[in-house]
Design a protein around this motif. Structure first.
Motif, mmCIF file in Angstrom:
data_model
loop_
_atom_site.group_PDB
_atom_site.id
_atom_site.type_symbol
_atom_site.label_atom_id
_atom_site.label_comp_id
_atom_site.label_asym_id
_atom_site.label_seq_id
_atom_site.Cartn_x
_atom_site.Cartn_y
_atom_site.Cartn_z
ATOM 1 N N SER A 3 49.026 59.637 51.943
ATOM 2 C CA SER A 3 49.838 59.340 50.763
ATOM 3 C C SER A 3 48.943 58.822 49.650
ATOM 4 O O SER A 3 47.898 58.235 49.903
ATOM 5 C CB SER A 3 50.878 58.271 51.129
ATOM 6 N N ASN A 4 49.342 59.038 48.405
ATOM 7 C CA ASN A 4 48.586 58.535 47.263
ATOM 8 C C ASN A 4 48.927 57.096 46.934
ATOM 9 O O ASN A 4 48.401 56.533 45.993
ATOM 10 C CB ASN A 4 48.860 59.394 46.020
ATOM 11 N N ARG A 5 49.810 56.498 47.688
ATOM 12 C CA ARG A 5 50.201 55.130 47.414
ATOM 13 C C ARG A 5 49.121 54.164 47.834
ATOM 14 O O ARG A 5 48.450 54.354 48.832
ATOM 15 C CB ARG A 5 51.480 54.767 48.144
ATOM 16 N N VAL A 6 48.989 53.106 47.054
ATOM 17 C CA VAL A 6 48.053 52.038 47.374
ATOM 18 C C VAL A 6 48.869 50.799 47.658
ATOM 19 O O VAL A 6 49.737 50.425 46.869
ATOM 20 C CB VAL A 6 47.089 51.784 46.190
ATOM 21 N N PHE A 7 48.622 50.171 48.780
ATOM 22 C CA PHE A 7 49.377 48.995 49.151
ATOM 23 C C PHE A 7 48.532 47.752 48.919
ATOM 24 O O PHE A 7 47.382 47.683 49.310
ATOM 25 C CB PHE A 7 49.811 49.076 50.615
ATOM 26 N N PHE A 8 49.142 46.783 48.245
ATOM 27 C CA PHE A 8 48.480 45.526 47.955
ATOM 28 C C PHE A 8 49.088 44.434 48.821
ATOM 29 O O PHE A 8 50.220 44.538 49.269
ATOM 30 C CB PHE A 8 48.699 45.116 46.486
ATOM 31 N N ASN A 9 48.350 43.373 48.998
ATOM 32 C CA ASN A 9 48.891 42.169 49.587
ATOM 33 C C ASN A 9 49.809 41.556 48.529
ATOM 34 O O ASN A 9 49.347 41.027 47.537
ATOM 35 C CB ASN A 9 47.751 41.218 49.956
ATOM 36 N N THR A 10 51.110 41.661 48.729
ATOM 37 C CA THR A 10 52.058 41.282 47.680
ATOM 38 C C THR A 10 52.123 39.788 47.438
ATOM 39 O O THR A 10 52.731 39.360 46.472
ATOM 40 C CB THR A 10 53.466 41.798 48.018
ATOM 41 N N SER A 11 51.511 38.989 48.284
ATOM 42 C CA SER A 11 51.566 37.549 48.069
ATOM 43 C C SER A 11 50.477 37.077 47.107
ATOM 44 O O SER A 11 50.565 35.970 46.596
ATOM 45 C CB SER A 11 51.431 36.813 49.405
ATOM 46 N N SER A 12 49.482 37.892 46.843
ATOM 47 C CA SER A 12 48.410 37.450 45.962
ATOM 48 C C SER A 12 48.801 37.577 44.503
ATOM 49 O O SER A 12 49.606 38.422 44.114
ATOM 50 C CB SER A 12 47.125 38.239 46.226
ATOM 51 N N ARG A 13 48.236 36.723 43.700
ATOM 52 C CA ARG A 13 48.514 36.718 42.266
ATOM 53 C C ARG A 13 48.027 38.013 41.621
ATOM 54 O O ARG A 13 48.671 38.571 40.746
ATOM 55 C CB ARG A 13 47.837 35.519 41.622
ATOM 56 N N LYS A 14 46.888 38.501 42.083
ATOM 57 C CA LYS A 14 46.333 39.739 41.525
ATOM 58 C C LYS A 14 47.264 40.922 41.800
ATOM 59 O O LYS A 14 47.463 41.770 40.939
ATOM 60 C CB LYS A 14 44.953 39.998 42.125
ATOM 61 N N ALA A 15 47.854 40.960 42.978
ATOM 62 C CA ALA A 15 48.766 42.052 43.314
ATOM 63 C C ALA A 15 50.036 41.992 42.475
ATOM 64 O O ALA A 15 50.535 43.023 42.018
ATOM 65 C CB ALA A 15 49.117 42.001 44.796
ATOM 66 N N ARG A 16 50.562 40.793 42.263
ATOM 67 C CA ARG A 16 51.760 40.661 41.422
ATOM 68 C C ARG A 16 51.460 41.092 40.000
ATOM 69 O O ARG A 16 52.273 41.762 39.354
ATOM 70 C CB ARG A 16 52.263 39.224 41.450
ATOM 71 N N CYS A 17 50.280 40.721 39.498
ATOM 72 C CA CYS A 17 49.878 41.121 38.148
ATOM 73 C C CYS A 17 49.727 42.631 38.062
ATOM 74 O O CYS A 17 50.181 43.252 37.107
ATOM 75 C CB CYS A 17 48.574 40.418 37.770
ATOM 76 N N ALA A 18 49.120 43.229 39.071
ATOM 77 C CA ALA A 18 48.937 44.684 39.088
ATOM 78 C C ALA A 18 50.280 45.396 39.123
ATOM 79 O O ALA A 18 50.485 46.390 38.423
ATOM 80 C CB ALA A 18 48.089 45.095 40.294
ATOM 81 N N ARG A 19 51.208 44.885 39.928
ATOM 82 C CA ARG A 19 52.526 45.502 40.014
ATOM 83 C C ARG A 19 53.253 45.431 38.674
ATOM 84 O O ARG A 19 53.810 46.420 38.205
ATOM 85 C CB ARG A 19 53.358 44.834 41.098
ATOM 86 N N PHE A 21 51.896 45.148 35.714
ATOM 87 C CA PHE A 21 51.189 45.988 34.756
ATOM 88 C C PHE A 21 51.524 47.464 34.977
ATOM 89 O O PHE A 21 51.770 48.201 34.027
ATOM 90 C CB PHE A 21 49.685 45.735 34.853
ATOM 91 N N LEU A 22 51.553 47.901 36.235
ATOM 92 C CA LEU A 22 51.897 49.290 36.530
ATOM 93 C C LEU A 22 53.328 49.627 36.109
ATOM 94 O O LEU A 22 53.596 50.705 35.591
ATOM 95 C CB LEU A 22 51.706 49.580 38.021
ATOM 96 N N GLN A 23 54.252 48.686 36.317
ATOM 97 C CA GLN A 23 55.626 48.911 35.878
ATOM 98 C C GLN A 23 55.693 49.043 34.361
ATOM 99 O O GLN A 23 56.415 49.898 33.836
ATOM 100 C CB GLN A 23 56.525 47.770 36.350
ATOM 101 N N TYR A 53 48.338 41.822 28.792
ATOM 102 C CA TYR A 53 48.400 40.378 28.559
ATOM 103 C C TYR A 53 49.692 39.777 29.097
ATOM 104 O O TYR A 53 49.687 38.698 29.690
ATOM 105 C CB TYR A 53 48.260 40.057 27.077
ATOM 106 N N SER A 54 50.812 40.460 28.897
ATOM 107 C CA SER A 54 52.074 39.889 29.366
ATOM 108 C C SER A 54 52.127 39.847 30.884
ATOM 109 O O SER A 54 52.623 38.880 31.455
ATOM 110 C CB SER A 54 53.268 40.654 28.806
ATOM 111 N N SER A 55 51.623 40.879 31.554
ATOM 112 C CA SER A 55 51.628 40.853 33.022
ATOM 113 C C SER A 55 50.741 39.739 33.543
ATOM 114 O O SER A 55 51.096 39.055 34.498
ATOM 115 C CB SER A 55 51.199 42.198 33.587
#
Length: 148
Positions: A3-19, A21-23, A53-55
């Motif tokens: 799959s082309n999906r990338v899974f992040f550790n959703t508990s990390s701040r970086k992952a929340r920011c990435a999510r 930003f992608l949205q 910046y907002s993410s």
């Protein structure tokens, strides 16, 4: 089957920011697909910058002065949306005195104007850390899209 999906550790701040930003990028992309004029490209790049910046600021929340300043700027900009901004066409004023390094740093860090020196250094360190993680997120997103 991969799959082309990338899974992040959703508990990390970086992952929340990435999510976030992608949205935001998906919302920007859905607005106007296809070829764009040079003005539309400029507006889209501004939207991407504001989304980044907002993410970053929303992920940190209101715990930091720089994130509160960015959120306030974005909210006040959203309130002005559709209205013309006034621009000063005159010559910029030169500072009457030489700026210290702390004053220069206060100009660079959002919300740094109201901070004492120790808190300014702490906010600066945190802001730099978040900016570097934002760069890592953008690099990984670019790498994913380049491989596709």
């Amino acid at each position: 089957m991969t799959s082309n999906r990338v899974f992040f550790n959703t508990s990390s701040r970086k992952a929340r920011c990435a999510r976030r930003f992608l949205q935001s990028l998906l919302r920007i992309r859905q607005r106007r697909p296809g070829s764009l004029s040079s003005e539309e490209v400029r507006q889209r790049s501004r939207r991407i910058k504001m989304a980044a910046y907002s993410s970053m600021a929303c992920t940190v929340g209101s715990r930091r002065a720089w994130s509160r300043a960015i959120i306030f700027r974005l909210q006040s900009r959203a309130g002005r949306h559709g209205r013309m901004r006034r621009r000063c066409l005159g010559v910029k004023k030169k500072p009457s005195r030489e700026m210290s390094q702390a004053d220069r740093l206060r100009d660079l860090v959002p919300g740094g104007e109201a901070l004492d020196f120790c808190n300014l250094l702490e906010e600066t360190a945190h802001y730099i850390k978040c900016l570097s993680s934002q760069v890592e997120i953008m690099k990984s997103i670019a790498d994913i899209y380049c491989r596709s």
